[in-house]
Design an enzyme around this catalytic site. Structure first.
Site: not given
Ligand code: NDP
Length: 332
Positions: A154, A157-158
């Protein structure tokens, strides 16, 4: 006549830990665009739907950046905002939205049993499965070894952790293209590792990839291994694997992002519900009906073809209408 207020009726907080059995007309499992749309329609049809949000409340779109193709948002909308809007709309009509994961089912009887977090039992007249799909991994040992230490599925997300660093994205579809473009805005260099000599992504996404200066596409490359001392420091790739020109290539990267598609989240129903060989729930064409009367499926868990937010939402609407018709036929 005065009826004492039953506070337990709308108390969402203890629902998933209670051991008692609860009977509902319509249970919705999963909270992506399919689940929320099913909830909006079911609530407006007086089915008093109860929804369990699942592992990733809001579904895959909560990890997406800009959504430009959902009708009604001419300027685009971020995935999380779109999901918040859908959730608010489902709540507005009285959907009872709860935390919890459906862990087991028994669809052998007329009343369908679903266990939440292995504790609470819901007995539902109708069940709408909207559990979506989960990111796939290549299956390398190193993906597990470096999970959370450089390996991610992701980018939104990261990606933040890789500002000014070098990263790689694996895949050639729209997700890979989108993640590579997103990461290119943060990282100094993005390798896009593509196993064939063409992208599967839509033309518009391909053009964006090719226009982004710090994305380098590694055509006909596959990942052999990752290396690094505790965290990812690089990857070993095969170029033109299985051909006479096969060679091994090393790249220096800090982050390794998977974007190679998804697996439908249907394992928990597979003893009762028919799926295809990949795990996509089979529905009767043109409907959301599964092989079990009163159990319906919508969204990515049953759609290997379109997999769009808007088609998921459309199928959620179908599932709620099918559930409502099933109940009115049953009760006359
Ligand atoms: P796709 O199935 O479309 O693409 C998967 C990609 O990963 C393909 O390029 C495939 O290669 C590659 N791949 C699969 N397995 C491996 C492997 N073992 N090793 C290396 N590469 C592998 O999945 P997506 O998640 O990209 O997209 C799913 C759906 O969602 C699509 O319909 C897409 O259009 C849609 N989508 C739309 C977006 C938007 O419109 N903004 C954003 C994201 C997704 P190969 O091509 O060789 O099979």
């Amino acid at each position: 006549m005065f009826k004492p207020l039953d506070l337990s009726e709308n108390d969402n907080h203890n629902q998933s830990v209670s051991s008692e059995v609860e009977r509902v007309k319509c249970l919705i499992i999963g909270s992506g665009p399919a689940g929320y749309t099913a909830a909006i329609y079911a609530a407006r049809a007086n089915l008093a739907p109860v929804m369990y949000e699942g592992l990733q409340p809001g579904g895959q779109l909560t990890t997406t950046t800009e959504v430009e193709n959902f009708p009604g948002y001419p300027e685009g909308v971020t995935g999380p905002v779109l999901m918040e809007d859908l959730k608010a709309q489902a709540k507005r009509f009285g959907t009872d939205i709860r935390w919890g994961i459906a862990t087991k089912v028994d669809f052998s009887g007329e009343i369908h049993k679903v266990w939440i977090d292995e504790k609470k039992l819901i007995e539902a007249e109708t069940v709408i499965i909207a559990t979506g799909a989960t990111a796939k991994y290549l299956g390398l040992e190193d993906e597990k070894k470096y999970a959370g230490s450089g390996v991610s599925a992701c980018a939104t997300c990261d990606g933040f952790f890789y500002r000014g660093k070098d990263v790689a994205v694996v895949g050639g579809g729209d997700t890979a293209a989108e993640e590579a473009i997103y990461l290119a805005g943060l990282a100094s260099k993005v390798y896009l590792i593509v196993r064939r000599n063409e992208l599967r992504a839509s033309k518009v996404m391909q053009d964006r990839v090719f226009r982004t200066k710090n994305i380098e596409v590694l055509w006909e490359h596959q990942t052999k291994a990752l290396f690094g001392d505790g965290v990812v420091e690089g990857a070993v790739l095969w170029k033109k694997k299985g051909t006479p020109e096969e060679e091994e290539v090393k790249i220096k990267i800090d982050g390794f992002f998977l974007a190679i598609g998804h697996k439908p989240n249907s394992d928990f129903v597979k003893d009762f519900i028919d799926t295809d060989e990949v795990g996509y729930i089979k529905t009767i064409p043109g409907t959301s009906k599964t092989n079990v009367p009163g159990v319906f499926a919508c969204g990515d868990v049953q759609d290997p073809v379109y997999r769009q937010a808007v088609t998921a939402a459309g199928s959620g609407c179908m599932a709620a209408i099918d559930a409502e018709r099933y109940l009115s036929e049953k009760h006359g």
